[in-house]
Design a protein around this motif. Sequence first.
Motif, short mmCIF file in Angstrom:
data_model
loop_
_atom_site.label_atom_id
_atom_site.label_comp_id
_atom_site.label_asym_id
_atom_site.label_seq_id
_atom_site.Cartn_x
_atom_site.Cartn_y
_atom_site.Cartn_z
N SER A 26 2.32 4.95 0.55
CA SER A 26 2.31 6.00 1.66
C SER A 26 1.52 7.31 1.29
O SER A 26 1.69 7.83 0.17
N ARG A 27 0.67 7.72 2.14
CA ARG A 27 0.17 9.00 2.04
C ARG A 27 1.06 10.12 2.33
O ARG A 27 0.61 11.42 1.90
N ARG A 28 2.26 9.73 2.77
CA ARG A 28 3.21 11.12 3.26
C ARG A 28 3.68 11.30 1.87
O ARG A 28 4.40 10.42 1.21
N LEU B 206 9.38 -1.12 5.02
CA LEU B 206 8.30 -0.99 3.93
C LEU B 206 7.73 -2.34 3.72
O LEU B 206 6.81 -2.28 2.64
N GLU C 272 13.66 5.99 1.23
CA GLU C 272 12.55 5.51 1.22
C GLU C 272 11.44 6.14 0.23
O GLU C 272 10.68 5.13 -0.33
N ARG D 112 0.83 -1.09 -0.10
CA ARG D 112 -0.09 0.06 0.03
C ARG D 112 0.87 1.33 -0.03
O ARG D 112 1.82 1.19 0.58
N ARG E 29 9.65 3.37 -2.65
CA ARG E 29 8.17 3.71 -2.59
C ARG E 29 7.83 3.97 -4.29
O ARG E 29 6.92 3.25 -4.86
#
Length: 609
Positions: A121-123, A255, A219, A119, A223
């Motif tokens: 990340s929303r960040r 992750l 990161e 999934r 992603r």
Amino acid sequence: MAKTKTAEPRRNTGKAERALGHRLKRLRTESQKPPIGPHAGEAGPTRHSVALDCGWGRLLFSQTYPDNPSIIDALSHEGDKRRDIAFYVRDPHVLLSLAPQETFLDPSHTYRLDLSTYRASRRKPKSFFIRRLASQVDADAVNTIYAARNMVTVSPDFFWANRDSRSITYIVAEDETTGDVIGTVTGVDHQRLFGDPERGSSLWCLAVDPQCRHPGVGEMLVRRLAEHFQARGAAFMDLSVMHDNEQAIALYEKLGFRRVPIFAVKRKNPINERLFAGPIQGYDELNPYARIIVDEARRRGIQVEVTDAAGGFFSLAYGGRSVHCRESLSEMTSGVAVSICDDKAVTRRVVERAGLKVPDQIAVESDGDEAIAAFLARHGSIVVKPARGEQGRGVSVGLETPEDTRAAIRTALEVCDRVLLEACFQGEDLRLVVIDYKLVAAAIRRPPCVIGDGEHDLRTLIERQSRRRAAATGGESTIPVDADTGRCLAGQGLSLDTVLEAGREIVVRKTANLHTGGSIHDVTGIVHPRLVDAACAAARAIKIPVVGIDFMVRRATEPDYVFIEANERPGLANHEPQPTAQRFIDLLFPHSRPIPASQSPSGRPEQSP
């Protein structure tokens, strides 16, 4: 007889048909082999001996090879100064038994991310963004990061030729403020490369600029690549990571990567030597400044003995000659030259006689010396530093009040019983590394900075940036939170409790020394020739063959400067991708040179007056 006569032609026809069938089979097999070149495997689905050229070497997908001997044969064709990797080896113990003198099992773990459950990340990234590699400038920047991380570099033309490849993807992170590329990652789509029935993909060459000030770059690169392959319908993404890279492994596990029993085999070559050669006793305890020299010596077949790891001492032997070193300080540097560099006041007098520009300076022995107020009044802004010392200890910059000056003198007296007051030259801190009286590297040293996020106070931001600097430099660089830090913040109307607005960048210390959190930015290709001449003249005046000359300059491209000091033991590891360790070993053992001494690996001649 009739049957016999009629049967004979049928037997001959069968042999001919079988022979023709074998020839057709060979032709079909040949037609299914991937084409040679950077886009190998893109001509169509194939499961036969797939080797992807990645610029630094080839990725051999072992599951596509018919047997182990064919993998060994492919590895034997590894190019010069390349690093091939046979990945997804089914039976590594069997493969190694075929060529134990030429191959070794890579001491890395394989981790897999299940893209069906991953999934995003929303960040979102702050102060940087992620994008595809888009220009020749990007390619050059990626190579610079590779070199700084001791990775095999790639021809920029190769990156550019593969920018539209369907099977290999290059992604970079860009600083929003400066436009600099600060990180990179490479991805390979197995399905598009060779029709992988498992619909796999893999991650390679994740690297972040060691001078990067932003958190989370690595990161976000991982992603983005995972999301890229997920959108393409890949089932998983694999990666290979050194077994002792705890920081990277922690990121991958965070992750959602999980370790899988997949192995890689490599060919024994100078690049891989530290992974298969017998360990040198004490090597792991060496600091980065000693290790970079030891690594270069081992690549050339020079015998190494670590004599005192904690102190950075080692002995090198080659062709009947032995040299004892402490990092970049060797027996070739005389005790007189060391003593000149050790006392900053003496160094200043020596180079001044050689014609270099030096700042006004006085010496004091206590914080009550009457000359302090007069010197401060004359110059307005001054530097306080111990007459003897290193790594920025006891140095305070930009002092403008008697109170701050006396406090700084007391701090400097803890390092040395004699303190120097020096006129402050406004500009940038330039380090020039001179080896054998030729310039090898030049770098601007910038003081530590932090960038606000609108959430955390400056104390927290400094602590986080300090951890990143320590991780990037093997623990050599950290940001002290001391009086100098407080004074720097107060001068900007800030304190350690201030919550800085998002995106605002501030300097947290005025000194640019690496050991107090400063960062280093290579300017070798653009440094002004007059600065080069002055640095080489200083080295000749001191009569020192390896030295770091420090100037304060307006800009690296301008001729104005003042001499600050000379370091008899410059940290060569701070100046990659410049060939500092190579030129140091050239000086000690000229007959070990793998290339002409007058030409650097980048093809740019070294500069000398």
